[in-house]
Write an enzyme that holds these catalytic residues in place. Structure first.
Site, PDB file in Angstrom:
ATOM      1  N   THR A 138       1.489   0.653   4.317  1.00  0.00           N
ATOM      2  CA  THR A 138       1.320  -0.317   5.396  1.00  0.00           C
ATOM      3  C   THR A 138       1.647   0.315   6.750  1.00  0.00           C
ATOM      4  OG1 THR A 138       2.146  -1.964   3.877  1.00  0.00           O
ATOM      5  CG2 THR A 138       2.155  -2.556   6.218  1.00  0.00           C
ATOM      6  N   ARG A 141      -4.770 -10.285  -5.113  1.00  0.00           N
ATOM      7  CA  ARG A 141      -3.345  -9.910  -4.975  1.00  0.00           C
ATOM      8  C   ARG A 141      -2.945  -9.843  -3.494  1.00  0.00           C
ATOM      9  NH1 ARG A 141      -0.370  -5.601  -2.303  1.00  0.00           N
ATOM     10  NH2 ARG A 141       1.588  -5.359  -3.409  1.00  0.00           N
ATOM     11  N   SER A 179      -5.188   3.216   3.626  1.00  0.00           N
ATOM     12  CA  SER A 179      -4.358   2.106   3.170  1.00  0.00           C
ATOM     13  C   SER A 179      -4.320   0.985   4.201  1.00  0.00           C
ATOM     14  CB  SER A 179      -2.938   2.602   2.894  1.00  0.00           C
ATOM     15  OG  SER A 179      -2.424   3.264   4.027  1.00  0.00           O
ATOM     16  N   THR A 230      -2.398  -3.898   6.373  1.00  0.00           N
ATOM     17  CA  THR A 230      -2.591  -3.057   5.185  1.00  0.00           C
ATOM     18  C   THR A 230      -3.808  -3.504   4.393  1.00  0.00           C
ATOM     19  OG1 THR A 230      -1.466  -2.197   3.217  1.00  0.00           O
ATOM     20  CG2 THR A 230      -1.162  -4.510   3.676  1.00  0.00           C
ATOM     21  N   THR A 266       7.548  -1.476   4.326  1.00  0.00           N
ATOM     22  CA  THR A 266       6.404  -0.804   3.728  1.00  0.00           C
ATOM     23  C   THR A 266       6.746  -0.487   2.277  1.00  0.00           C
ATOM     24  OG1 THR A 266       4.903   1.097   3.927  1.00  0.00           O
ATOM     25  CG2 THR A 266       7.202   1.489   4.500  1.00  0.00           C
ATOM     26  N   GLY A 267       5.722  -0.274   1.486  1.00  0.00           N
ATOM     27  CA  GLY A 267       5.958   0.054   0.084  1.00  0.00           C
ATOM     28  C   GLY A 267       5.485  -1.054  -0.841  1.00  0.00           C
TER      29      GLY A 267
HETATM   30  N1  GLY Z   1       3.310  -3.142   1.443  1.00  0.00           N
HETATM   31  C1  GLY Z   1       1.963  -3.353   1.207  1.00  0.00           C
HETATM   32  C2  GLY Z   1       1.642  -4.092   0.009  1.00  0.00           C
HETATM   33  O1  GLY Z   1       2.428  -4.125  -0.932  1.00  0.00           O
HETATM   34  O2  GLY Z   1       0.571  -4.658  -0.053  1.00  0.00           O
END
Ligand code: GLY
Length: 368
Positions: free
Chosen positions: A225, A253, A123, A243, A276-277
């Site tokens: 992340t 995106r 990731s 990330t 994160t998330g």
């Molecule tokens: N937190 C990483 C993302 O949504 O790209």
């Protein structure tokens, strides 16, 4: 360090220099060339209440900066906290710099580089999962205690976006560079272009293409992340995050991680926070900035993280979204060296490194 050397050796990165000038001699030859610009295009598939206890925030009291500085403990020492289990090794890579009286951003860059260059971490950086069209695109940002910032978004072919973000901060009049412009800048700064897709990511992507369902997975393999925040011997705060974003995301995106205020915020007089998330939900509340501003009112890092998560939960509910399909985690520190961490649902972990602590901790969460 021994682990890190072994890992680099496995990669064939004998001459890799982590830090300013990345020259990954030998890596291209060792990496399978599986990146393709001719990947099938799957079209434009769409992306798939009021809390009585919610603190009211109408009359925010802004505490004077001088008072906050006066609160700083004389016993403050070096500290790092980093998202997820992989944060432990990242902290380990950063610690020699920090414990050797180094600058907080040097430590953070080293720590995040470690995870970026680990192809088994899917990731972040090299080995990150691609977008739905097979492009591995990376986001990162960095911030110091004085408000200096740098960021790269949707950058391809460079394995260490946190270092490129730092170059944006230090060597340009701008704060963000995107896509081809970011890659071009990185190459001009001495970074080496390479394929970032590893065989496992390629296989996962091929599998995903069979259904092409956009469905982010919560707590995916216990990481997402890498966000690292910390303080050095001189009490300077700093932070960075990096990330590859959501797996199989739409082309172009961008999540929260490269957006200062959303994925990361540092106020040298108050504290630092990283997220994160699911980035879309973090951006909606400008999450990391929200947490730091709550700390500015005098709240502890823990209380500040909890307020931001509750705000996200409230907004999800208002929009008719299910909390169990989303995960968000915040970690925060203040200038006194206090730590906070909180997530929307269970499963979020973070790693702490100081002279007295070196461990991964399971964060408290709003929902179990
Ligand atoms: N937190 C990483 C993302 O949504 O790209």
């Amino acid at each position: 360090m021994q682990h890190r050397r072994k890992f680099l050796k496995k990669l064939g990165l004998f001459s890799a220099i982590i830090g300013g000038k990345q020259l990954f001699a030998g890596l291209d030859a060792d990496q399978p060339h599986i990146y393709t610009n001719n990947a099938p295009n799957n079209g434009n598939k769409s992306l798939t209440g009021e809390d009585a206890n919610y603190p009211k925030n109408n009359d925010v009291q802004i505490i004077d900066s001088d008072k906050i500085i006066n609160k700083k403990s004389k016993t403050t020492t070096e500290l790092l906290i980093t998202t997820w289990n992989f944060g432990k090794l990242a902290n380990e890579a950063a610690w020699p710099t920090l414990s050797g009286n180094g600058y907080i951003l040097d430590a953070i860059e080293k720590g995040i580089n470690f995870t970026e260059l680990d192809p088994s971490e899917r990731s972040v950086g090299l080995g990150g999962r691609p977008d739905r069209d097979g492009h591995v695109t990376l986001d990162a940002c960095i911030m110091d205690e004085m408000g200096n910032i740098g960021s790269v978004v949707c950058m391809e072919h460079i394995a260490t976006p946190i270092s490129v973000a730092r170059k944006v901060m230090e060597n340009t009049p701008h704060v963000m560079l995107a896509a081809e412009g970011a890659t071009e800048f990185a190459v001009n700064q001495g970074f080496k272009k390479q394929d970032l897709m590893v065989p496992d990511s390629y296989r996962e992507w091929q599998e995903w293409l069979k259904k092409s369902e956009y469905k982010p997975t919560v707590n995916i393999e216990n990481h997402d992340t890498i966000g690292m925040i910390g303080m050095d011997k001189n009490g300077r705060l700093g932070g960075g995050c990096s990330t590859s974003g959501m797996a199989f995301k739409m082309r172009g995106r961008i999540g929260d991680s490269p957006i200062i205020g959303a994925g990361l915020f540092v106020d040298g007089e108050v504290g630092a926070c990283t997220a994160t998330g699911h980035g879309e939900e973090v951006i909606r509340v400008v999450g990391a900035h929200r947490v730091v501003m709550e700390m500015r009112t005098g709240l502890s890092p823990q209380a500040a993280c909890e307020i931001a998560i509750k705000d996200i939960a409230k907004k999800l509910e208002k929009r008719g979204k299910k909390w169990n399909e989303v995960q968000i985690g915040f970690i925060a520190i203040n200038i006194n060296g206090e730590i906070g961490a909180y997530s929307l649902q269970a499963g979020f972990t973070y790693a702490v490194r100081s002279y007295t602590q070196d461990e991964v901790i399971s964060a408290k969460s709003l929902y179990q």
